[in-house]
Design a protein around this motif. Structure first.
Motif, PDB file in Angstrom:
ATOM      1  N   ARG A  89       0.830  -1.211   0.000  1.00  0.00           N
ATOM      2  CA  ARG A  89       0.000   0.000   0.000  1.00  0.00           C
ATOM      3  C   ARG A  89       0.864   1.260   0.000  1.00  0.00           C
ATOM      4  NH1 ARG A  89      -3.708  -0.531  -2.528  1.00  0.00           N
ATOM      5  NH2 ARG A  89      -5.675  -1.433  -1.911  1.00  0.00           N
ATOM      6  N   ILE A 102     -11.736  13.909  -6.125  1.00  0.00           N
ATOM      7  CA  ILE A 102     -10.810  13.161  -5.289  1.00  0.00           C
ATOM      8  C   ILE A 102     -10.866  13.630  -3.840  1.00  0.00           C
ATOM      9  CG2 ILE A 102      -8.782  14.627  -5.636  1.00  0.00           C
ATOM     10  CD1 ILE A 102      -8.874  10.804  -5.631  1.00  0.00           C
ATOM     11  N   ASN A 104     -13.062  14.733  -0.551  1.00  0.00           N
ATOM     12  CA  ASN A 104     -14.371  14.687   0.070  1.00  0.00           C
ATOM     13  C   ASN A 104     -14.779  16.120   0.386  1.00  0.00           C
ATOM     14  OD1 ASN A 104     -16.627  14.205   1.629  1.00  0.00           O
ATOM     15  ND2 ASN A 104     -15.718  12.421   2.625  1.00  0.00           N
ATOM     16  N   LYS A 119      -1.962   7.208   8.697  1.00  0.00           N
ATOM     17  CA  LYS A 119      -2.202   5.822   8.268  1.00  0.00           C
ATOM     18  C   LYS A 119      -0.904   5.083   7.964  1.00  0.00           C
ATOM     19  CE  LYS A 119      -6.606   5.141   8.280  1.00  0.00           C
ATOM     20  NZ  LYS A 119      -7.199   3.985   8.940  1.00  0.00           N
ATOM     21  N   PHE A 120       0.085   5.817   7.478  1.00  0.00           N
ATOM     22  CA  PHE A 120       1.322   5.140   7.111  1.00  0.00           C
ATOM     23  C   PHE A 120       2.410   5.365   8.158  1.00  0.00           C
ATOM     24  CE2 PHE A 120      -1.055   5.546   3.207  1.00  0.00           C
ATOM     25  CZ  PHE A 120      -0.960   4.265   2.703  1.00  0.00           C
TER      26      PHE A 120
ATOM     27  N   PRO B 176     -14.172   8.946  -6.360  1.00  0.00           N
ATOM     28  CA  PRO B 176     -12.732   8.748  -6.222  1.00  0.00           C
ATOM     29  C   PRO B 176     -12.221   8.899  -4.797  1.00  0.00           C
ATOM     30  CG  PRO B 176     -13.180  10.054  -8.155  1.00  0.00           C
ATOM     31  CD  PRO B 176     -14.492   9.857  -7.459  1.00  0.00           C
ATOM     32  N   TYR B 177     -12.857   9.755  -3.982  1.00  0.00           N
ATOM     33  CA  TYR B 177     -12.302   9.916  -2.629  1.00  0.00           C
ATOM     34  C   TYR B 177     -12.458   8.656  -1.790  1.00  0.00           C
ATOM     35  CZ  TYR B 177     -17.036  11.705  -1.381  1.00  0.00           C
ATOM     36  OH  TYR B 177     -18.372  11.903  -1.208  1.00  0.00           O
ATOM     37  N   ASP B 179     -12.029   5.646  -3.205  1.00  0.00           N
ATOM     38  CA  ASP B 179     -10.856   4.893  -3.667  1.00  0.00           C
ATOM     39  C   ASP B 179      -9.589   5.375  -2.966  1.00  0.00           C
ATOM     40  OD1 ASP B 179     -12.259   3.310  -5.366  1.00  0.00           O
ATOM     41  OD2 ASP B 179     -11.892   4.532  -7.149  1.00  0.00           O
ATOM     42  N   LEU B 180      -9.481   6.697  -2.832  1.00  0.00           N
ATOM     43  CA  LEU B 180      -8.292   7.250  -2.192  1.00  0.00           C
ATOM     44  C   LEU B 180      -8.201   6.776  -0.743  1.00  0.00           C
ATOM     45  CD1 LEU B 180      -5.899   9.201  -2.622  1.00  0.00           C
ATOM     46  CD2 LEU B 180      -7.276  10.945  -1.523  1.00  0.00           C
ATOM     47  N   ARG B 182      -9.358   4.022   0.338  1.00  0.00           N
ATOM     48  CA  ARG B 182      -9.007   2.602   0.334  1.00  0.00           C
ATOM     49  C   ARG B 182      -7.508   2.409   0.111  1.00  0.00           C
ATOM     50  NH1 ARG B 182     -13.064  -0.198  -3.680  1.00  0.00           N
ATOM     51  NH2 ARG B 182     -11.939  -2.097  -3.161  1.00  0.00           N
ATOM     52  N   VAL B 183      -6.913   3.184  -0.777  1.00  0.00           N
ATOM     53  CA  VAL B 183      -5.468   3.026  -0.937  1.00  0.00           C
ATOM     54  C   VAL B 183      -4.710   3.649   0.232  1.00  0.00           C
ATOM     55  CG1 VAL B 183      -5.542   2.870  -3.441  1.00  0.00           C
ATOM     56  CG2 VAL B 183      -5.159   5.070  -2.381  1.00  0.00           C
ATOM     57  N   SER B 184      -5.424   4.398   1.087  1.00  0.00           N
ATOM     58  CA  SER B 184      -4.780   4.903   2.300  1.00  0.00           C
ATOM     59  C   SER B 184      -5.054   3.974   3.472  1.00  0.00           C
ATOM     60  CB  SER B 184      -5.278   6.310   2.647  1.00  0.00           C
ATOM     61  OG  SER B 184      -5.065   7.171   1.571  1.00  0.00           O
ATOM     62  N   LYS B 185      -5.388   2.732   3.171  1.00  0.00           N
ATOM     63  CA  LYS B 185      -5.552   1.693   4.184  1.00  0.00           C
ATOM     64  C   LYS B 185      -6.737   1.920   5.114  1.00  0.00           C
ATOM     65  CE  LYS B 185      -1.344   1.340   5.999  1.00  0.00           C
ATOM     66  NZ  LYS B 185      -0.235   0.721   6.703  1.00  0.00           N
ATOM     67  N   ALA B 186      -7.772   2.644   4.670  1.00  0.00           N
ATOM     68  CA  ALA B 186      -8.950   2.804   5.512  1.00  0.00           C
ATOM     69  C   ALA B 186      -9.802   1.544   5.397  1.00  0.00           C
ATOM     70  CB  ALA B 186      -9.755   4.026   5.071  1.00  0.00           C
ATOM     71  N   ARG B 187     -10.374   1.109   6.533  1.00  0.00           N
ATOM     72  CA  ARG B 187     -11.246  -0.056   6.497  1.00  0.00           C
ATOM     73  C   ARG B 187     -12.649   0.347   6.067  1.00  0.00           C
ATOM     74  NH1 ARG B 187      -8.659  -3.957   9.505  1.00  0.00           N
ATOM     75  NH2 ARG B 187      -6.667  -3.118  10.142  1.00  0.00           N
ATOM     76  N   GLU B 190     -14.596   2.360   8.515  1.00  0.00           N
ATOM     77  CA  GLU B 190     -14.041   3.706   8.640  1.00  0.00           C
ATOM     78  C   GLU B 190     -14.483   4.572   7.444  1.00  0.00           C
ATOM     79  OE1 GLU B 190      -9.844   3.508   9.002  1.00  0.00           O
ATOM     80  OE2 GLU B 190      -9.610   5.682   8.855  1.00  0.00           O
ATOM     81  N   GLU B 195     -16.172   8.915   5.482  1.00  0.00           N
ATOM     82  CA  GLU B 195     -16.248   9.484   4.139  1.00  0.00           C
ATOM     83  C   GLU B 195     -17.697   9.616   3.663  1.00  0.00           C
ATOM     84  OE1 GLU B 195     -13.506  10.477   2.537  1.00  0.00           O
ATOM     85  OE2 GLU B 195     -12.017   9.566   3.829  1.00  0.00           O
TER      86      GLU B 195
END
Lengths: 295, 291
Positions: A89, A102, A104, A119-120, B176-177, B179-180, B182-187, B190, B195
């Motif tokens: 990731r 992109i 929110n 997160k990272f 898209p937010y 998706d963003l 999800r790639v930021s490791k949000a469950r 969450e 969101e």
């Protein structure tokens, strides 16, 4: 740390009504490898609907391919262990097409950057985090005081897209998956954006998969290029070769579709994709199927 | 604090929302302080006690709205009945909103067969004629409590909230937010909570308001035909008493008119809130003149 991203025979089907087969195949047996070392820019070119964005979603793990696999460091990204997944990731990050959607609309733009910090696990201290954010914003030529604390609708498209780049800059992934990142930006901002991408490649060793329909940006970025149509990669090679000696009729069509900046030279003798069908069949008979070289 | 100022700004820009909320606020305040108000009306005697006063007193300075067939003060009855009616609205509105939101989020976000099953189920509940069923249920269940009636009513009112919110979740989850995130490791949970949910607050508010309204009127409907829960007086029961005893012919018109006016006001207020919220969040409904 440095590894490889490999697509092996990836196929993505979507259920569709009113189609004879009951589904459409967006991505059809696509294989290629992105190597982190040496850092490079690989462009994926195709028209809308050719499956290029689906490939991006597959690579990012947002969409599980129907068949085939996406491998990160030799392992299927949908079967990674916890720590491998965390690394994947962090190491594979996107820049999306639409700089408006992109964010929110409910939150300030800072949140995207703070999320990345938290997160990272970049840092746990607030002041250190702010320092990282400001540093990354400056790296993409944004003034922190002009963007922090703002809501997405208060920023321009170019500013928002550069915030996404700042996010990438903070995370320092080996791979950037950029899905049409400049298609909604105007020409000047576009060049700016591409320059930053090239900077990232040079200074931070990031490999970019640059997905686009626009050959002029591909030309500007250089590196390798893959041409995709109807879910299949039909041509690949260094940009200069593909641009000057296209072997597949679709690539020729793409090249012919660039309007000449010459008022006397009207843009008339274009071929359309439908006409291409027959030529494609001929080409298949004539040329051997492209191999899957490691780019 | 930021959210508070945003809410205040929204209210200031929408007169409908402001008026609706103001009426609601007054009613809720009256309901909350109804024990005190009732006490104030009665003084030393309990105005809701049977035979507290003379029967069928006409409205006058002592009893602003007169008394009923058992000699109870109508104003005190109306005040405590309003509190009961609002309670049933709150109970049923809360239950159906919570259930509706959970079902909508699970169905909309997970998709696939889960969505298929849940949507079919909500669809089935949606077309069941509610009121006859409620009558049958309350005829069987003697001595039901207010809470039980609330649960009964909300069984049939959550599908409305679920349907509208599911549609919104479907449109939001492919943004898209998400998706963003999800790639930021949000469950998943969450993403739903941070969101999607904030963007759905107006829809959830509208869902709550309409289920509350449905529940209040459902109970009034049951009471008017004499099938309400025992031991409590809500606005519907006062109307029932007025009809049953021929109160209008005895000059006790407030027993009939006041509850109806209150219900109408409540209906108008909640609808104004609904319309106001929709106008705020759906730009297509805004006037073209601009601000």
């Amino acid at each position: 740390m440095k590894s490889e991203l490999e697509l092996r025979g990836v196929e993505q089907r979507f259920h569709a009504r009113g189609v004879a087969a009951g589904h459409i195949t967006a991505v059809d047996d696509v294989s290629f490898t992105l190597a982190a070392e040496p850092p490079q820019v690989v462009s994926l070119v195709g028209q809308s609907g050719s499956g290029k964005s689906t490939i991006a979603r597959n690579v990012l793990g947002l969409q599980k391919p129907t068949a085939g696999s996406v491998l990160y460091g030799g392992k299927d990204i949908f079967k990674l262990s916890r720590s491998e997944y965390d690394e994947y990731r962090r190491d594979v990050q996107p820049v999306f097409q639409d700089p408006y959607a992109i964010f929110n609309p409910f939150y300030r733009v800072d949140r995207v950057l703070w999320k990345a910090v938290k997160k990272f696990g970049l840092t746990t201290s607030r002041s250190k985090g702010l320092q990282l954010i400001e540093e990354s914003l400056r790296a993409v030529r944004l003034e922190p005081e002009n963007v922090l604390g703002r809501y997405p609708h208060q920023l321009s498209g170019g500013q928002r897209q550069r915030i996404m780049l700042a996010r990438v800059h903070m995370l320092r992934p080996s791979f950037i998956i950029a899905d049409e990142p400049v298609s909604m930006l105007d020409a000047q901002v576009r060049k700016h954006f591409l320059d930053i991408l090239l900077d990232f490649q040079r200074e931070h060793g990031m490999t970019t998969l640059f997905i686009t329909h626009d050959l002029s940006t591909v030309y500007y970025l250089g590196g390798e290029v893959m041409v995709i149509t109807k879910g299949k990669i039909v041509e690949r090679g260094p940009v200069s070769t593909v641009m000057h000696e296209p072997s597949h009729p679709y690539t020729k069509l793409l090249l012919d579709s660039i309007p000449q900046p010459d008022p006397d030279n009207r843009w008339t003798n274009r071929i359309t994709v439908d006409e291409l069908e027959d030529q494609e069949a001929d080409a298949k008979a004539a040329a051997p199927a492209p191999e899957t070289p490691i780019i | 604090m930021r959210i508070l100022t945003a809410v205040l700004r929204t209210i200031r820009n929408s007169p409908k929302l402001a008026i609706g909320l103001a009426i609601l606020l007054v009613m809720v305040l009256v309901a909350i302080f109804s024990p005190l108000i009732v006490k104030g009306i009665g003084g030393s005697t309990d105005p809701l006690e049977l035979a507290a006063y003379e029967r069928w007193l006409v409205p006058g300075p002592d009893h602003l709205l007169g008394t009923d067939q058992f000699g109870r003060d109508v104003l005190a009855m109306v005040v405590s009945a309003l509190s009961v009616s609002l309670q049933i609205g709150a109970i049923a509105g809360l239950i159906s909103t919570v259930v509706g939101v959970i079902v909508a989020f699970v169905a909309g976000y997970k998709g696939g067969w889960i969505d298929g099953v849940l949507s079919t189920f909500t669809g089935i509940l949606l077309v069941i004629p509610t009121f006859p069923l409620l009558i049958a249920l309350s005829a069987y269940a003697k001595n039901v409590s207010l809470f039980q009636v609330g649960v009964m009513i909300s069984i049939f009112s959550w599908p409305f909230a679920a349907k509208t919110i599911r549609a919104q979740v479907l449109s939001l989850r492919s943004r898209p937010y998400v998706d963003l995130a999800r790639v930021s490791k949000a469950r998943d949970l969450e993403i739903i909570a941070t969101e999607l949910l904030p963007n759905l607050l107006p829809f959830i508010g509208v869902g709550f308001a309409s289920s509350a309204l449905g529940a209040i009127f459902g109970l009034v409907g049951l009471e008017v035909i004499g099938l309400g829960p025992g031991g409590v007086i809500d606005l519907g029961q006062i109307i029932f008493n007025a009809i049953n005893t021929g109160a209008l012919t005895l000059g006790a018109w407030p027993m009939f008119v006041v509850p109806i006016v209150l219900l109408t006001l409540l209906f108008a207020a909640l609808n104004m809130v609904n319309i106001g919220l929709e106008e705020v969040y759906n730009p297509r409904l805004r006037g073209v003149a601009g601000e």
